[in-house]
Design an enzyme around this catalytic site. Structure first.
Site, PDB file in Angstrom:
ATOM      1  N   SER A  57     -20.545  23.154  25.510  1.00 61.88           N
ATOM      2  CA  SER A  57     -19.899  24.358  24.998  1.00 61.88           C
ATOM      3  C   SER A  57     -18.795  24.008  23.990  1.00 61.88           C
ATOM      4  O   SER A  57     -19.039  23.283  23.034  1.00 61.88           O
ATOM      5  CB  SER A  57     -19.358  25.177  26.178  1.00 61.88           C
ATOM      6  OG  SER A  57     -18.942  26.450  25.761  1.00 61.88           O
ATOM      7  N   ASP A  99     -28.427  32.553  25.449  1.00 54.91           N
ATOM      8  CA  ASP A  99     -27.004  32.190  25.483  1.00 54.91           C
ATOM      9  C   ASP A  99     -26.186  33.273  24.774  1.00 54.91           C
ATOM     10  O   ASP A  99     -26.371  33.518  23.587  1.00 54.91           O
ATOM     11  CB  ASP A  99     -26.812  30.841  24.785  1.00 54.91           C
ATOM     12  CG  ASP A  99     -25.425  30.253  24.983  1.00 54.91           C
ATOM     13  OD1 ASP A  99     -24.468  31.033  25.176  1.00 54.91           O
ATOM     14  OD2 ASP A  99     -25.294  29.026  24.938  1.00 54.91           O
ATOM     15  N   HIS A 154     -25.960  30.381  28.967  1.00 60.05           N
ATOM     16  CA  HIS A 154     -25.095  29.387  28.336  1.00 60.05           C
ATOM     17  C   HIS A 154     -24.944  28.109  29.160  1.00 60.05           C
ATOM     18  O   HIS A 154     -25.101  26.996  28.661  1.00 60.05           O
ATOM     19  CB  HIS A 154     -23.723  30.008  28.083  1.00 60.05           C
ATOM     20  CG  HIS A 154     -22.722  29.070  27.499  1.00 60.05           C
ATOM     21  ND1 HIS A 154     -22.888  28.489  26.258  1.00 60.05           N
ATOM     22  CD2 HIS A 154     -21.540  28.600  27.979  1.00 60.05           C
ATOM     23  CE1 HIS A 154     -21.846  27.714  25.996  1.00 60.05           C
ATOM     24  NE2 HIS A 154     -21.028  27.760  27.027  1.00 60.05           N
TER      25      HIS A 154
END
Length: 322
Positions: free
Chosen positions: A139, A260, A290
């Site tokens: 991320s 996502d 995600h």
């Protein structure tokens, strides 16, 4: 008061109340924790080493926004360690047990430099200096990892691994230009204000409801709204990384879920298309959210981990021979 029931205390770790040493041993790893002084502040670091067998390579991991290395993220670290890798992870500045105002990331270059200061120190030390070495970023940690790569000496890293990296922000996550302009009129005074919309990011990241409960119970997880300076900086860094994809020459694997809602799958697709690397792999997982490893049902998470293990094992075999 008499008659009132006490609120049960949450367990100290995601696995419950078992002592840490006992849990790590049951997973086949050893864990150490320490603090590392950098020119930009003190950071909290952890290592995860395989209990048995020879270490094949080292991996240096960075977590995502609002998270830390001490809760569910360490499940990723543990998996890699059980595959024979020495894993080192650091709480990014402004996160977990590292220095800095919580989730205030007004200069992500310095945040990356602090972790890189620690990671490169370990990577160039005995017994790891002659082994392959990989950077891993999840991320927002993917953006920090890319900045570390750009800041590193040539050929320091054998390869890069990204899990749902933040290189392109989805439209609902982009900070309002009007809002940033208005706050900008205050000459930086508003930069630390936690007043930007959060758009319910956690709900868009985690598919498995039981894992969502575990993640939400992390006592070090940041739960406030994004800070003004942080959102401005993330928008800037995303554009900077997009403009510099061609500088990426190292072998890499980038993985993304097509559903996502926090970071665009376009992040991974553009990296794959524009990077100069000759050895590059893109994995898109249909319908996954995600958090590919921490937040998906076990079947999905194990699929992602299996692909990562296959990729890194093959690169160690290919590039690890001296």
């Amino acid at each position: 008061m008499p008659g009132e029931e006490e609120t049960p205390q949450p367990p100290p770790n995601f696995w419950g109340h078992a002592p840490e040493d006992e849990y790590y041993a049951s997973q086949g790893v050893t864990n150490t924790k320490t603090y590392f002084d950098t020119p930009h502040g003190k950071i909290f670091t952890q290592s995860f080493l395989p209990l048995h067998g020879k270490v094949k390579a080292s991996v240096y991991m960075s977590h995502g926004y609002g998270s830390d290395t001490g809760w569910l993220f360490q499940k990723i670290c543990i998996n890699y360690a059980t595959w024979g890798y020495a894993v080192f992870a650091a709480d990014l500045l402004g996160h977990g047990r590292s220095d800095g105002l919580r989730c205030y990331l007004v200069d992500l270059e310095k945040v990356a430099a602090a972790s890189l200061h620690c990671f490169s120190h370990v990577r160039e030390s005995e017994p790891y200096k002659d082994l392959p070495a990989f950077l891993f970023g999840e991320s927002m940690g993917g953006a920090a990892t890319m900045l570390m790569y750009f800041q590193s000496k040539p050929d320091l890293w054998t390869g890069l691994i990204f899990s749902a990296p933040l290189f392109v922000m989805p439209e609902p996550m982009k900070p309002s230009r009007v809002r940033l302009f208005v706050y900008g009129l205050l000459f930086g005074i508003a930069d630390t204000w936690a007043s930007m919309p959060d758009n319910k990011m956690v709900g868009k990241a985690i598919k498995d409801p039981e894992k969502l409960k575990i993640i939400a119970s992390n006592p070090r997880r940041y739960t406030g709204k994004p800070r003004v300076g942080t959102m401005r900086e993330l928008a800037r860094v995303c554009q900077y990384i997009q403009d510099n994809f061609s500088r990426v020459t190292a072998p890499f694997l980038t993985a993304h879920g097509t559903a996502d809602g926090v970071t665009c799958p376009t992040s991974s697709q553009l990296l794959y298309e524009k990077a100069s690397s000759e050895d590059k792999t893109l994995k898109l997982y249909e319908g996954m959210y995600h958090s590919l490893i921490q937040g998906e049902p076990d079947e999905n998470a194990n699929r992602v981990l299996g692909d990562m293990r296959e990729w890194i094992d093959a690169r160690v075999a290919k590039y690890g021979k001296k």
